[in-house]
Design an enzyme around this catalytic site. Structure first.
Site, short mmCIF file in Angstrom:
data_model
loop_
_atom_site.label_atom_id
_atom_site.label_comp_id
_atom_site.label_asym_id
_atom_site.label_seq_id
_atom_site.Cartn_x
_atom_site.Cartn_y
_atom_site.Cartn_z
N ASP A 20 -9.89 3.40 -3.41
CA ASP A 20 -11.21 1.98 -2.76
C ASP A 20 -12.70 1.57 -3.79
O ASP A 20 -13.20 2.75 -3.77
CB ASP A 20 -10.90 1.83 -1.60
CG ASP A 20 -9.78 1.72 -0.92
OD1 ASP A 20 -9.03 1.72 -1.70
OD2 ASP A 20 -9.59 1.08 0.13
N ASP A 29 1.10 -1.17 -0.13
CA ASP A 29 0.10 0.54 -0.28
C ASP A 29 0.95 1.19 -0.20
O ASP A 29 2.58 1.38 0.00
CB ASP A 29 -1.41 -0.30 1.32
CG ASP A 29 -2.45 0.32 0.66
OD1 ASP A 29 -2.59 1.28 0.34
OD2 ASP A 29 -3.93 -0.38 1.41
C1 GLA Z 1 -6.44 0.80 1.26
C2 GLA Z 1 -6.24 0.05 -0.07
C3 GLA Z 1 -7.01 -0.94 0.73
C4 GLA Z 1 -7.04 -2.01 1.86
C5 GLA Z 1 -6.64 -0.67 2.65
C6 GLA Z 1 -6.61 -1.19 4.29
O1 GLA Z 1 -6.96 2.12 1.03
O2 GLA Z 1 -6.15 0.88 -0.76
O3 GLA Z 1 -7.36 -2.35 -1.18
O4 GLA Z 1 -5.58 -2.13 1.58
O5 GLA Z 1 -5.63 0.02 2.44
O6 GLA Z 1 -6.09 0.11 5.02
#
Ligand code: GLA
Length: 378
Positions: free
Chosen positions: A183, A126
Site C-alpha cells: 500500500d 484483495d
Molecule cells: C489492502 C489493499 C488496500 C485496501 C485494504 C482494505 O491493504 O491493498 O488497497 O483495499 O486492503 O482493507
C-alpha cells in the site's frame, strides 16, 4: 470492451478507511461531477473494504451494513449511475477481507451475482486470508469467470500486491488491472519507492490489463487513513506525473469535499491525462544518465512513444537539491549526422523548447520533474 485505457475514478480507502457510508459516497459522486472531474475522465466511484456486515445472510449472500448504507447498495448504485458515473465495490479472494469482513473464497459465484444484482461495474479484489493451498492464478481466474457468468460487464481490479510475479499471469486470469505493490502512504519516499519498483515491469502493462501502482494521494495533505506525512505541491505533481507516465489507473484517494485547487487542477491536467490515456500504452524507455549510471535511480529519465507520433521526454529529480538532467540524442539512436532533432513544449508551462539537436537538457528542482512533448524534426 473494458479498460481499453487505464481506468479512472475515486476510491474510499486512502482517506476514509473504515469510516464510510452512503452519504459520503453520494457526496463524492456529486463532487466528481461538480468539480469537473467527470469531464476530465474520472468515472468509477469505488467503495473499498468495511462496507458489509460480519455475517452473510441465510442464503450465503453478503449483506451491506444497514447502519452505513440504510438505503441499500442498489439505491446507491442507482444514484451513482444517475450522475453518469459507474459504481465499484470491493471483496477479497480469501476467507476474510483485509479488515476482517467476509471474503469471497468459495462464495465467488454467489458474490459475483450479488454485485451484478446491485448494478456494480467494477470489483476490486484483495488477497488477505487466502488459504495457503489456493493460489493466486486460480482464485483470480475463478472470480473473473464468476463475474463474466453474471452477464454484466464488470471491470475486474486485482489486488495481490505484486505477489507470485503477478504481472506474468494476471492478464491470462482475466483481470483488467492489477496492484503490483504494497500500500501507498501519503509521502514522497513511499510513492517514489512504489513507482521505481515497477519501472522494469511496465512492459507487462497495457490495454485491457494495467499495472496499478495504487491509488492517488494527491490532495490528501497528510490527512486520513494513509495520510502519513503529506507531500508538498511539487511532490504531488511528481507523483501524478509518474502515475500518468507509467499509465497506471488513476483512482483519486482524497476527500473531494475539501480538495485544494492545486491538487484539483493537477488531477485535471489535460496534458498529463492524455499521456495516461494514450491508447497504445507503450511503456517508457529508461534513458541512461550521462555521467554516472548509478545516479539514475536518483534522477531517472524516460522517453515514451505516443500513439500520435509525438514523444514524451521526462526527467525526475528525487534528490534534495536542484539538478541538471541531460539527454544525449545519440542515446535514443539519433546521431548528429542525421540532422534530426526534437522540438516541442514543456507540458506544465507550455513554453516552447526550440529545436534541440545533440543534447536535450533541463534543470529540475528538488523532488520535482520536467516533462516535454516533442516531435522529431529536421
Ligand atoms: C489492502 C489493499 C488496500 C485496501 C485494504 C482494505 O491493504 O491493498 O488497497 O483495499 O486492503 O482493507
Amino acid at each position: 470492451m473494458l479498460a481499453q485505457t487505464p481506468p479512472m475514478g475515486w476510491n474510499s480507502w486512502n482517506t476514509f478507511g473504515r469510516d464510510i457510508d452512503e452519504k459520503l459516497l453520494r457526496d463524492m459522486a456529486d463532487r466528481i461531477v461538480d468539480l469537473g472531474l467527470k469531464d476530465a475522465g474520472y468515472e468509477y466511484v469505488v467503495i473499498d473494504d468495511c462496507w458489509s456486515l460480519k455475517e452473510r445472510d441465510e442464503n450465503g449472500r453478503l449483506v451491506a451494513d444497514p447502519e452505513k448504507f440504510p438505503s441499500g447498495m442498489k439505491a446507491l448504485s442507482d444514484y451513482i449511475h444517475s450522475k453518469g458515473l459507474k459504481f465499484g465495490m470491493y471483496s477479497c479472494a480469501g476467507s476474510k477481507t483485509c479488515d476482517g469482513y467476509p471474503g469471497s473464497f468459495d462464495f465467488e459465484f454467489i458474490d459475483a451475482q450479488t454485485f451484478a444484482d446491485w448494478g456494480v461495474d467494477f470489483l476490486k479484489y484483495d488477497f488477505c486470508f487466502k488459504p495457503k493451498l489456493a493460489n493466486g492464478p486460480i482464485l483470480y481466474n475463478r472470480m473473473a469467470m464468476a463475474l463474466k457468468a453474471t452477464g454484466r460487464e464488470i471491470l475486474f481490479s486485482a489486488c495481490n500486491w505484486g505477489n507470485d510475479e503477478v504481472e506474468k499471469w494476471i492478464r491470462s486470469a482475466g483481470a483488467h488491472m492489477y496492484r503490483s505493490t504494497h500500500d501507498i502512504n501519503d509521502n514522497f519516499i513511499r510513492y517514489k519507492e512504489i513507482a521505481m519498483s515497477q519501472v522494469d515491469k511496465l512492459a507487462y502493462s497495457g490495454p485491457f490489463c494495467y499495472n496499478d501502482i495504487d491509488m492517488l494521494i494527491c490532495g490528501m495533505r497528510g490527512k486520513g487513513n494513509v495520510g502519513n506525512g503529506g507531500c508538498t505541491d511539487v511532490e504531488y505533481t511528481t507523483h501524478f506525473a509518474l502515475w500518468c507516465l507509467f499509465q497506471s489507473p488513476l483512482m483519486i484517494g482524497c476527500n473531494l469535499n475539501n480538495i485544494d485547487d492545486y491538487n484539483l487542477n493537477l488531477m485535471k491536467n489535460k496534458e498529463l491525462i492524455s499521456i495516461n490515456q494514450d491508447p497504445e500504452a507503450r511503456p517508457p524507455m529508461k534513458l541512461p544518465d550521462q555521467h554516472n549510471t548509478d545516479l539514475w535511480r536518483m534522477r531517472p529519465a524516460f522517453f515514451k512513444h505516443l500513439s500520435n507520433g509525438e514523444y514524451i521526454i521526462a526527467f525526475f529529480n528525487f534528490s534534495d537539491g536542484e539538478c541538471r538532467s541531460e539527454l544525449e540524442l545519440y542515446d535514443l539512436g539519433i546521431s548528429a549526422s542525421t540532422g534530426w532533432g526534437f522540438e516541442g513544449y514543456d507540458i506544465f508551462t507550455g513554453e516552447p523548447t526550440g529545436l534541440r539537436k545533440i543534447h536535450f537538457n533541463a534543470d529540475v528542482e528538488a523532488h520535482g520533474c520536467r516533462m516535454f512533448r516533442v516531435k522529431l524534426v529536421k
